[in-house]
Design a protein around this motif. Structure first.
Motif, PDB file in Angstrom:
ATOM      1  N   LEU A 121      14.542   4.025   5.447  1.00 62.42           N
ATOM      2  CA  LEU A 121      15.081   3.729   4.108  1.00 62.42           C
ATOM      3  C   LEU A 121      15.094   2.225   3.840  1.00 62.42           C
ATOM      4  O   LEU A 121      14.666   1.773   2.764  1.00 62.42           O
ATOM      5  N   LEU A 122      15.571   1.443   4.805  1.00 58.20           N
ATOM      6  CA  LEU A 122      15.592  -0.012   4.624  1.00 58.20           C
ATOM      7  C   LEU A 122      14.174  -0.576   4.525  1.00 58.20           C
ATOM      8  O   LEU A 122      13.903  -1.464   3.696  1.00 58.20           O
ATOM      9  N   ASP A 123      13.276  -0.062   5.353  1.00 58.04           N
ATOM     10  CA  ASP A 123      11.887  -0.517   5.319  1.00 58.04           C
ATOM     11  C   ASP A 123      11.234  -0.187   3.985  1.00 58.04           C
ATOM     12  O   ASP A 123      10.474  -0.988   3.433  1.00 58.04           O
ATOM     13  N   LEU A 128       1.859   4.726   3.076  1.00 56.25           N
ATOM     14  CA  LEU A 128       1.119   4.467   4.314  1.00 56.25           C
ATOM     15  C   LEU A 128       1.807   3.413   5.181  1.00 56.25           C
ATOM     16  O   LEU A 128       1.696   3.448   6.405  1.00 56.25           O
ATOM     17  N   LEU A 129       2.506   2.481   4.562  1.00 54.21           N
ATOM     18  CA  LEU A 129       3.215   1.460   5.319  1.00 54.21           C
ATOM     19  C   LEU A 129       4.463   2.010   6.003  1.00 54.21           C
ATOM     20  O   LEU A 129       4.824   1.579   7.102  1.00 54.21           O
ATOM     21  N   VAL A 130       5.141   2.952   5.346  1.00 58.28           N
ATOM     22  CA  VAL A 130       6.446   3.415   5.817  1.00 58.28           C
ATOM     23  C   VAL A 130       6.371   4.802   6.446  1.00 58.28           C
ATOM     24  O   VAL A 130       6.885   5.040   7.535  1.00 58.28           O
ATOM     25  N   LEU A 131       5.734   5.724   5.746  1.00 59.99           N
ATOM     26  CA  LEU A 131       5.781   7.123   6.178  1.00 59.99           C
ATOM     27  C   LEU A 131       4.928   7.390   7.416  1.00 59.99           C
ATOM     28  O   LEU A 131       5.347   8.129   8.312  1.00 59.99           O
ATOM     29  N   LEU A 177       6.332   9.115  10.866  1.00 58.85           N
ATOM     30  CA  LEU A 177       5.858  10.405  11.363  1.00 58.85           C
ATOM     31  C   LEU A 177       5.237  10.273  12.751  1.00 58.85           C
ATOM     32  O   LEU A 177       5.419  11.152  13.604  1.00 58.85           O
ATOM     33  N   LYS A 178       4.521   9.175  13.001  1.00 58.18           N
ATOM     34  CA  LYS A 178       3.917   8.968  14.321  1.00 58.18           C
ATOM     35  C   LYS A 178       4.997   8.807  15.388  1.00 58.18           C
ATOM     36  O   LYS A 178       4.893   9.341  16.495  1.00 58.18           O
ATOM     37  N   HIS A 183     -12.042  -4.002   5.562  1.00 61.58           N
ATOM     38  CA  HIS A 183     -10.681  -3.727   6.004  1.00 61.58           C
ATOM     39  C   HIS A 183     -10.622  -3.748   7.525  1.00 61.58           C
ATOM     40  O   HIS A 183     -11.520  -3.243   8.181  1.00 61.58           O
ATOM     41  N   HIS A 184      -9.554  -4.306   8.049  1.00 58.45           N
ATOM     42  CA  HIS A 184      -9.350  -4.267   9.496  1.00 58.45           C
ATOM     43  C   HIS A 184      -8.594  -3.020   9.917  1.00 58.45           C
ATOM     44  O   HIS A 184      -8.509  -2.713  11.100  1.00 58.45           O
ATOM     45  N   SER A 185      -8.022  -2.305   8.939  1.00 60.73           N
ATOM     46  CA  SER A 185      -7.231  -1.117   9.234  1.00 60.73           C
ATOM     47  C   SER A 185      -7.649   0.018   8.319  1.00 60.73           C
ATOM     48  O   SER A 185      -7.839  -0.194   7.107  1.00 60.73           O
ATOM     49  N   PRO A 186      -7.762   1.243   8.844  1.00 59.68           N
ATOM     50  CA  PRO A 186      -8.091   2.383   7.970  1.00 59.68           C
ATOM     51  C   PRO A 186      -7.028   2.645   6.920  1.00 59.68           C
ATOM     52  O   PRO A 186      -7.324   3.228   5.879  1.00 59.68           O
ATOM     53  N   MET A 187      -5.772   2.227   7.176  1.00 56.78           N
ATOM     54  CA  MET A 187      -4.705   2.465   6.215  1.00 56.78           C
ATOM     55  C   MET A 187      -4.947   1.704   4.913  1.00 56.78           C
ATOM     56  O   MET A 187      -4.601   2.181   3.835  1.00 56.78           O
TER      57      MET A 187
END
Length: 354
Positions: A65-67, A118-121, A125-126, A187-191
């Motif tokens: 939530l804070l993130d 993608l940044l938070v969820l 989940l991981k 992009h360096h990240s798939p996200m």
């Protein structure tokens, strides 16, 4: 090697793309803050479980939530996440537009929400999945269900497949980073690709626009109630973000100190200084008993290397969990000393590695 160095130089000294070092550093920034905050919550919960116990129990949800509030604030205000803004980066939509939008313009609504999720969820989940796998592995090691159980077969198959799935996930990120280094990807990240954005450095115009927006935030003379509420919320979020920014270096130092304090080497030193003498074995026990193996790592019952070391609290001797469980259940006594023992006297032993 020379070709790789040339690519690195071209990537860092070429256009507005950040170098791979900047990209990876901003990815690991939040990972350095979460453990320190988690340890703080743990200390509070242990000091007063009745008042602060819920903080530890619901830490993942509170942190998410804070993130989410923090990332939403920066994505809407600076077109970047907290860590990306810390490294003077911003996100722009993927496209052929030659004129980059200013950071103060914010991301389009679609890209902003995709970026936020993608940044938070995804990390949330991981993390939950890793905890589930750890729990299932422990249950599998200590389970006494018959091997033919359908549920047991299912989660054993899941546990067997998870390392390959995780390796594929990490390999995906590694390949994307290699393509970014070699100039074959934006992009360096798939996200970032899934969010439909790419990272670029802040320009001088972006910095001036951000400073102007910050300075002009209080220029309204007769704001409405709705504007006042929105302004108060923005100010509160800005205060939180500023506190995180200024306290980041202290948090990282604090985390490194905790890593050192709880490291295995330091714990061994503490144990050597505060070690107590080993209690003597039972008086009536014959030291030459054939039940006791010569190697301390062997189980006295199966005479094999112990698996899931478990002690009997009535005698202190250590066995395999399955060996001790089966023997105590059948005979209600310790196999070495003969002391009366029940199943509740089985105690799992945790090594520093576990």
């Amino acid at each position: 090697m020379a070709e790789l160095g040339a690519h690195l130089t071209a990537a860092s000294a070429g256009d507005d793309r950040p170098s791979i070092f900047e990209a990876v550093a901003q990815d690991s920034l939040m990972a350095a803050v979460k453990p320190a905050l988690q340890h703080l919550m743990k200390v509070l919960a242990e000091s007063n479980p009745g008042r602060y116990g819920f903080l530890w129990h619901w830490f993942d949800e509170i942190y998410v939530l804070l993130d989410m509030l923090l990332q939403q604030h920066y994505l809407a205000r600076c077109s970047a996440s907290f860590s990306e803004n810390f490294y003077s980066l911003k996100r722009i939509p993927i496209g052929d537009c030659r004129q980059q939008p200013l950071a103060t313009a914010g991301l389009p609504k679609r890209q902003r929400w995709k970026s936020l999720l993608l940044l938070v969820l995804v990390p949330y989940l991981k993390g939950k999945l890793e905890k589930l796998v750890s729990t299932l592995r422990e249950e599998d090691e200590y389970s006494i269900h018959p091997p033919s159980s359908s549920w047991k077969r299912f989660y054993r198959a899941f546990l067997a497949a998870y390392p390959f799935v995780n390796m594929t996930w990490e390999g995906w990120f590694l390949i994307q980073q290699l393509c970014y280094i070699l100039g074959k990807a934006q992009h360096h990240s798939p996200m970032l690709r899934l969010a439909g954005v790419r990272l670029v450095r802040l320009t001088a115009e972006d910095i001036l626009a951000l400073e102007k927006k910050l300075g002009g935030a209080t220029s309204h003379h007769t704001p409405s109630i709705k504007t006042q509420v929105q302004s108060a919320v923005r100010k509160a979020l800005g205060t939180i973000a500023f506190s995180l920014s200024t306290g980041l270096s202290i948090s990282v130092f604090f985390l490194q100190f905790l890593d050192w304090w709880y490291s295995s080497e330091n714990q061994e030193t503490i144990k050597s200084l505060t070690a107590l003498p080993t209690p003597p074995p039972p008086v009536h026990l014959d030291p030459s008993s054939t039940l006791l193996p010569k190697l301390k790592t062997l189980c006295p019952l199966c005479h094999k290397t112990r698996v899931n070391a478990t002690a009997l609290s009535t005698s202190g001797f250590v066995f395999c969990y399955r060996c001790a469980y089966g023997y105590v259940k059948a005979h209600q006594r310790c196999p070495i000393t003969g002391y009366a023992t029940e199943l509740q006297h089985l105690v799992k032993l945790y090594s520093p590695e576990s």
